[in-house]
Design an enzyme around this catalytic site. Structure first.
Site, mmCIF file in Angstrom:
data_model
loop_
_atom_site.group_PDB
_atom_site.id
_atom_site.type_symbol
_atom_site.label_atom_id
_atom_site.label_comp_id
_atom_site.label_asym_id
_atom_site.label_seq_id
_atom_site.Cartn_x
_atom_site.Cartn_y
_atom_site.Cartn_z
ATOM 1 N N ASP A 61 48.052 74.345 28.594
ATOM 2 C CA ASP A 61 49.013 74.913 29.537
ATOM 3 C C ASP A 61 48.559 76.268 30.057
ATOM 4 O O ASP A 61 48.475 76.478 31.273
ATOM 5 C CB ASP A 61 50.389 75.045 28.875
ATOM 6 C CG ASP A 61 51.090 73.707 28.728
ATOM 7 O OD1 ASP A 61 50.408 72.714 28.405
ATOM 8 O OD2 ASP A 61 52.320 73.646 28.923
ATOM 9 N N ARG A 145 57.987 86.887 19.450
ATOM 10 C CA ARG A 145 57.927 87.209 20.875
ATOM 11 C C ARG A 145 57.946 88.707 21.168
ATOM 12 O O ARG A 145 57.176 89.184 22.005
ATOM 13 C CB ARG A 145 59.052 86.489 21.632
ATOM 14 C CG ARG A 145 59.010 84.970 21.546
ATOM 15 C CD ARG A 145 57.606 84.434 21.661
ATOM 16 N NE ARG A 145 57.510 82.988 21.644
ATOM 17 C CZ ARG A 145 56.510 82.325 21.117
ATOM 18 N NH1 ARG A 145 55.504 82.976 20.543
ATOM 19 N NH2 ARG A 145 56.463 81.009 21.144
ATOM 20 N N ASP A 174 62.127 81.090 25.098
ATOM 21 C CA ASP A 174 61.023 82.053 25.106
ATOM 22 C C ASP A 174 60.900 82.791 26.428
ATOM 23 O O ASP A 174 60.517 83.963 26.457
ATOM 24 C CB ASP A 174 59.707 81.357 24.759
ATOM 25 C CG ASP A 174 59.540 81.142 23.266
ATOM 26 O OD1 ASP A 174 60.266 81.799 22.497
ATOM 27 O OD2 ASP A 174 58.695 80.326 22.867
ATOM 28 N N SER A 231 55.433 69.223 20.373
ATOM 29 C CA SER A 231 54.788 70.524 20.577
ATOM 30 C C SER A 231 54.923 71.355 19.306
ATOM 31 O O SER A 231 55.853 71.175 18.521
ATOM 32 C CB SER A 231 55.434 71.261 21.756
ATOM 33 O OG SER A 231 56.771 71.595 21.474
#
Length: 466
Positions: A61, A145, A174, A231
């Site tokens: 990605d 994050r 996210d 994922s």
């Protein structure tokens, strides 16, 4: 919605506007929002003369996004964060990621080792705050994050970038975490390919991404048929599995969703015992009592507990949670070391923290977990909570011994120089200064309101209403 979207409240201090007026106003607001979002996305197509930092994992990605952003004219600085992916058991190799980023179109690449920073400044605050989301999730992705965002913003300042980019989708949490963190730290704008129509219309599945990567000579690790049917996202604290076959909440997660922990039926048949020392709520030393192995740095302590806990199938959950963006999602999480640290911290707190302070702290911990999950790490309310919760930890010190066995973390004993536990007071064999004759008055005083209620309403009945 677009990050420049403004929200207007319509109303009167004396009376509500009619439903017709409100419906019309809401419709206009929706049209304005949609138009503004499209205009902003279109403006992001022209990257000529613009420089940005992309949070780059090296996967399909972000490698595709890097090349696509470069094609739009952006000067892309790639940034990869080493957060201890692999958890200390099968650590990720970052040696080739800089070359891959440059081959994919980056003008510069940073690969930063943030392992100690991540554990000390993000994992440990969550542990000493006893934060947890919806009673089960230990926030492994959520707290990674802000660590990434802070480092990414620092690079943007150093490289004179005016934009940040990330690879998060438009449906997940996210995107919120990265962007709220960015806006809380610096005057930068965010470019998000998965919210730009020209990008998501071009790449409607992984086959499209793979075809583009091959066409543009982007190195990719696997073909579409070789990837796991879900994922994954991992750091030293945890690994998460979601999407794909896991989108059906009734489906049993495949056995391959075991990376940090073994299946329970394959767990060690003999227990391990560990001793964890705490100071001001933070772990400062971990000892494997079986072989004497000792760890004293934040990353080393977490990795040691990951290995021990993972072998005993500790810290694995399969849950449905409520995303901040308003939808439910199913996730499988493995957090072996974090689960042990939390259990030890709760145990040493029971010895050292005042009852009423602990109860107030519990309420603050819930809010802390919510703010962390929703992306408000760099907010005034989080600053207030962190200072408040840290104050409660000033006497939380000592050691806890625990047994790890078949998915369980079992306390064996604890001690502290700041212990509020007085053995003489609770002993059935020693008076210890506790006058039992006073208990009768204490009981009758507390029973007075119960008697008053019974006199007026009859006995309270906590069962089903009549």
């Amino acid at each position: 919605k677009g990050q420049h979207e403004s929200i207007q409240q319509i109303g009167s201090p004396r009376r509500m506007l009619s439903k017709t007026v409100l419906r019309g106003a809401n419709a206009m607001a929706r049209r304005h929002t949609a138009t503004g979002s499209r205009a902003m996305a279109s403006s992001q197509l022209d990257g000529k003369g613009k420089k940005l930092v992309l949070a780059y994992s090296g996967g399909l990605d972000t490698s595709t996004q890097l090349r696509w952003l470069a094609d739009q004219g952006y000067e892309v600085v790639a940034f990869t964060a080493n957060l201890g992916q692999g958890g200390g058991m099968n650590d990720e190799d970052f040696s080739g990621i800089e070359a891959k980023a440059l081959a994919s179109g980056a003008v510069k690449s940073y690969v930063l080792d943030l392992q100690e920073d991540f554990v000390k400044n993000y994992v440990f605050p969550v542990i000493r705050s006893n934060a947890i989301y919806e009673s089960r999730y230990l926030l492994g992705t959520s707290l990674a994050r802000p660590c990434i965002t802070r480092a990414q913003v620092d690079i943007a300042m150093k490289e004179n970038c005016t934009y940040l980019a990330h690879g998060s989708t438009g449906k997940g949490n996210d995107q919120v975490r990265f962007e709220l963190g960015t806006y809380g730290l610096a005057n930068l704008e965010c470019v998000v390919p998965w919210r730009i129509p020209e990008f998501y219309n071009k790449f409607q599945g992984r086959n499209d991404l793979i075809a583009f990567a091959k066409e543009r000579g982007i190195p990719i690790a696997m073909e579409a048929g070789n990837r796991p049917p879900y994922s994954m996202d991992d750091n030293m604290f945890h690994i998460s599995f979601e999407s794909g076959v896991l989108e059906d909440p009734a489906a049993t997660a495949p056995d391959s969703c075991h990376r940090y922990t073994v299946p329970l039926e394959k767990a060690k048949e003999t227990p391990d015992e560990v001793q964890i020392f705490y100071e001001k709520g933070d772990p400062v030393k971990v000892v494997n009592l079986g072989n004497g192995e000792t760890a004293t740095t934040p990353a080393a302590m977490l990795k040691l507990l990951n290995k021990l806990g993972g072998a005993h199938a500790i810290g694995r959950i399969d849950i449905v949670e409520n995303r901040y963006v308003g939808i439910k999602s199913r996730g499988v999480y493995e957090t072996p070391g974090g689960t042990i640290l939390r259990a030890g911290h709760l145990d040493i707190e029971s010895l050292t923290m005042d009852r009423e302070v602990l109860r107030i702290r519990d309420g603050l911990s819930l809010k802390y977990g919510e703010l962390c999950y929703n992306g408000y790490w760099f907010s005034p309310e989080m600053e207030f909570l962190q200072h408040s919760l840290d104050y409660t930890q000033r006497n939380v010190c000592g050691e806890v011994r625990m047994k790890l066995y078949r998915g369980n973390v079992i306390a064996l004993g604890r001690s502290s120089p700041k212990s509020l536990y007085k053995q003489d007071l609770v002993s059935m064999d020693v008076e210890g200064g506790f006058d039992v004759a006073l208990s009768e008055g204490f009981i009758k005083t507390n029973a007075r309101r119960l008697q008053a209620y019974r006199f007026v309403n009859g006995s309270a009945n906590p069962g089903p209403p009549k």
